[in-house]
Design a protein around this motif. Structure first.
Motif, PDB file in Angstrom:
ATOM      1  N   VAL A  51       0.835  -1.204   0.000  1.00 31.36           N
ATOM      2  CA  VAL A  51       0.000   0.000   0.000  1.00 31.36           C
ATOM      3  C   VAL A  51       0.870   1.254   0.000  1.00 31.36           C
ATOM      4  O   VAL A  51       0.635   2.197  -0.772  1.00 31.36           O
ATOM      5  CB  VAL A  51      -0.947   0.006   1.213  1.00 31.36           C
ATOM      6  CG1 VAL A  51      -1.716   1.325   1.275  1.00 31.36           C
ATOM      7  CG2 VAL A  51      -1.922  -1.166   1.134  1.00 31.36           C
ATOM      8  N   THR A 161      -2.203  -6.164  -6.051  1.00 32.14           N
ATOM      9  CA  THR A 161      -2.112  -6.271  -4.588  1.00 32.14           C
ATOM     10  C   THR A 161      -3.456  -6.164  -3.866  1.00 32.14           C
ATOM     11  O   THR A 161      -3.572  -6.607  -2.723  1.00 32.14           O
ATOM     12  CB  THR A 161      -1.166  -5.191  -4.036  1.00 32.14           C
ATOM     13  OG1 THR A 161      -1.622  -3.895  -4.454  1.00 32.14           O
ATOM     14  CG2 THR A 161       0.251  -5.411  -4.544  1.00 32.14           C
ATOM     15  N   VAL A 162      -4.442  -5.585  -4.505  1.00 30.12           N
ATOM     16  CA  VAL A 162      -5.774  -5.447  -3.895  1.00 30.12           C
ATOM     17  C   VAL A 162      -6.767  -6.188  -4.789  1.00 30.12           C
ATOM     18  O   VAL A 162      -7.166  -5.685  -5.839  1.00 30.12           O
ATOM     19  CB  VAL A 162      -6.179  -3.970  -3.740  1.00 30.12           C
ATOM     20  CG1 VAL A 162      -7.546  -3.866  -3.051  1.00 30.12           C
ATOM     21  CG2 VAL A 162      -5.124  -3.201  -2.951  1.00 30.12           C
TER      22      VAL A 162
END
Length: 208
Positions: A51, A161-162
Motif C-alpha cells: 500500500v 495487490t488489492v
C-alpha cells in the motif's frame, strides 16, 4: 569546413536552452522524485509494504508534469531541470520494471520490450556524444508515452495487490501500459531519426 566549429555551434545552441540555476522549485521536485525511487524499491521488494509502495509510486508518477508546469509558470526553466526531468522519468520506469518483473506483476516480455527501447536510445546518445552533440530535446510523443507508463504502473500494482480492484484496475492499467509502450517506441524512432540527421549534417559540413 571542419567539424569542430559545427560541434561548437551545436553545444552553444544547447546551452541557451535554459539558465544554470540549481536551487529552483521545479528542480527540488525532480530531486524529490529521484529520492522516491529507492524508497519505492525498499517498500515493494524488502518491506513488502504494498500500500505504501502504491502511494509512493502514484506520487512519483503523477508529479511528472508538475515540475515542468511550475518551471514554466515561475519562469524557472534551467538546463539542470531539462536533464533531471527525463532522468527521473527513466529511473522510475526502470526501477518499477525491475521490481514488477521480480514479483511477476508484469511479464518479462513487456520488460524486455521497454529495456530494448532504452538500449536503442542509449546507443543513439553515444553516437551523438561522439560527434559533440548533447541529448536531443524531449519529444511530446515521448512525454506522452512516459505519462501513460507512469500512470499505468500504480494501477497495475493496485490490481496485483488489492484483489477487489483487479476486475477494473487490471484492464485499465494494461490499456495504459500497452499504449505507453507503443508510443515509447515511436518516440525512440523519432530520436534515432534526429540523431541520424545530425550526424549526416556533420558529415556534410566536413565534406564541404
Amino acid at each position: 569546413m571542419s567539424r569542430r566549429p559545427a560541434r561548437t555551434e551545436q553545444l552553444q545552441a544547447a546551452d541557451t536552452g535554459g539558465d544554470q540555476r540549481v536551487l529552483t522549485v521545479p528542480n527540488m521536485i525532480s530531486f524529490a522524485r529521484l529520492a522516491g525511487v529507492p524508497v519505492f524499491l525498499y517498500l515493494f521488494l524488502v518491506a513488502r509494504a504494498d500500500v505504501a509502495a502504491v502511494v509512493v509510486l502514484t506520487v512519483g508518477g503523477t508529479s511528472d508534469w508538475v515540475d515542468g508546469w511550475i518551471a514554466r509558470r515561475l519562469r524557472q526553466v534551467s538546463r539542470l531541470g531539462e536533464l533531471l526531468d527525463p532522468l527521473a522519468d527513466r529511473l522510475y520506469i526502470l526501477a518499477v520494471l525491475i521490481a514488477f518483473t521480480a514479483r511477476e506483476v508484469v511479464p518479462w516480455q513487456f520488460t524486455a520490450a521497454l529495456l530494448a527501447r532504452e538500449l536503442l536510445l542509449l546507443v543513439s546518445l553515444l553516437v551523438l556524444r561522439r560527434y559533440g552533440y548533447g541529448p536531443p530535446p524531449v519529444h511530446y510523443v515521448g512525454k506522452t508515452a512516459t505519462f501513460l507508463l507512469l500512470a499505468a504502473f500504480p494501477i497495475l500494482l493496485l490490481a496485483a495487490t488489492v484483489s477487489a480492484t483487479t476486475t477494473v484496475a487490471g484492464p485499465v492499467g494494461w490499456a495504459l501500459a500497452w499504449w505507453g509502450l507503443v508510443l515509447y517506441w515511436v518516440a525512440g524512432a523519432f530520436y534515432v531519426i534526429q540523431a541520424r540527421q545530425l550526424v549526416r549534417a556533420v558529415h556534410g559540413r566536413g565534406e564541404a
